[in-house]
Every structure is written in C-alpha cells, then in structure tokens.
Write an enzyme that holds these catalytic residues in place. Sequence first.
Site, PDB file in Angstrom:
ATOM      1  N   ASP A 241       0.682  26.168 -13.979  1.00  0.00           N
ATOM      2  CA  ASP A 241       0.231  24.811 -14.308  1.00  0.00           C
ATOM      3  C   ASP A 241      -0.736  24.279 -13.253  1.00  0.00           C
ATOM      4  OD1 ASP A 241       2.101  25.041 -16.308  1.00  0.00           O
ATOM      5  OD2 ASP A 241       3.205  23.226 -15.767  1.00  0.00           O
TER       6      ASP A 241
ATOM      7  N   HIS B  45       2.639  27.249 -10.098  1.00  0.00           N
ATOM      8  CA  HIS B  45       1.447  26.390 -10.037  1.00  0.00           C
ATOM      9  C   HIS B  45       0.323  27.124  -9.306  1.00  0.00           C
ATOM     10  CE1 HIS B  45       4.640  23.498 -10.912  1.00  0.00           C
ATOM     11  NE2 HIS B  45       3.697  22.744 -11.432  1.00  0.00           N
TER      12      HIS B  45
HETATM   13 ZN   LIG Z   1       1.629  19.814 -13.992  1.00  0.00          ZN
END
Ligand SMILES: [Zn+2]
Length: 260
Positions: free
Chosen positions: A76, A221
């Site tokens: 993400d 991430h």
């Molecule tokens: Zn996010």
Amino acid sequence: MLTYKNVRLTHALLSSTALIGYLIYGSVLLLYVAIGLALIYLCIIVYGVFTVKAAFFLKLYNEGTITDKRIALTFDDGPSEHTNQVLDILKKFNVKATFFLIGSKIETNQEVLRRLVEEGHQLGNHTYHHSKATGFYPLQKLNDELIATRTVVKQFAGLNMILYRPPFGVTTPNLAKVVSQLRLNVIGWSVRSFDTTAQSAESIIQRVLKQVKPGAVVLLHDNREKCATVLETIIPHLLNQHYTFATVGELFDIEAYEND
Ligand SMILES: [Zn+2]
C-alpha cells in the site's frame, strides 16, 4: 453472521420492543434496557468500522480459502521512492504482487507505474489523497477520490482498476454504496505486518512469518525504507517452505480490471 443489516434489524426490533414496553408499563428498567441496547449497538458499529476482518458493512476479500501453500503479497501507499527497491527484489525471486496505489503520487512516479505494469504486478486503488478521514467522507467525495485514482491510472497505464483497498481498513455504509456503484472488489488482509510503526525490520519479519498460512494476504507498505529488507528475508524463507506467490486477483479468482 455479524453483518450491518442483521445487527441494525435486531437492534431496531429489540430497542423498539423495550421502548414500547416502557411507554405502556412505565418501567424504568425497560428504559435502561433500551439505553443498554443502544450502547451495545454503537460498540458493534465502531468495531465494524475499524475491523477489516469483520467485513461488517460489505464483502471483503481478506484471506483465500485454499489449502495449497499460496499467498499474496500486497503493498500500500506507493508509488514512492522506495518502490523500485521493492520491485528489484520481487524480480530477483520472480514474485508477482499487488500494489494499492495513491493517485496523488502517480504523476511524479510515472516510471515506477510503468515498471509495475511491465513486470506483471497487479494494481489496485487506494484513494487519491489517502486522508485519515476518507472512511467518513460523504458519498460524492468518496466517489470522487476513487474515480480520480482510477482515471490517473487509466491515463498513464491504460488499465481500468476495480480492486480497492480502503485506507486504514476503515469501512462504512457509505463505502458499501460507492463500492456497489463502481462494482469494485474490496481487498482487506489477513496478515498485518505493522511495518508503518515497527521499530525494526526483524520485528516485521517475525510478525509476518509467524502468521503466514495458505491463502494469506500480507499487508506491507512500499513507501517504507524497511520494506526491501523485509522482503529479502521473508521471500526466500517462504520459498524454502514451498510457498508460492499470487496476485490477489489470482488468489481469489476475481477480476482486477474492467473493460471499457
Ligand atoms: Zn494506506
């Protein structure tokens, strides 16, 4: 099953019965019961909003129901200055993953976007601005956030994304409406690495490896420097355990893109 519809219906039924009883019999106890029910209802709603695994307001793909050792790595908050390092490692081990992109970061990282597509990774929507308040936006604003990112990816990569991951895993009745209108597949996760708050790469690695099982969706991430270090360890470790890697589209057998 604990869903918004069931809980709302049950609450309406029980609390109206308690309130009608209070009005007829004048029993304060029934009034307290109604207040208690309202508090329980509120707690369940808050739990549903902040718990992606609850899939309370809408259907979420959190974990594959498979027995073979196949998992999906998901990233993400990119594209970012660290995404290329992540892509280098994925390429080294021939692993395909899924990236949930923030629209506002794409224009300055067009090369990264091109590389993601060229190297066979899957793309999903993660809103345009990734505001902490996204989950509580009114319908039109939420719709605009999703359309804006879909448009920019369509413009630069020619792909019409229909995978969506809500920022911070926050889901609401409004999101359910937008998702239904835009015919999106909403992806959650089953393994949370906490890589945005963890102090060391080692703690992230341990957390991920401890939780991985067949069908897992791992949340990472690619805007974090530690991401590449974590991958350097977890991918070979999981390959040694005979795991294979899939995109979320493959894992759940769902479409990631829509034809115009
Ligand atoms: Zn996010």
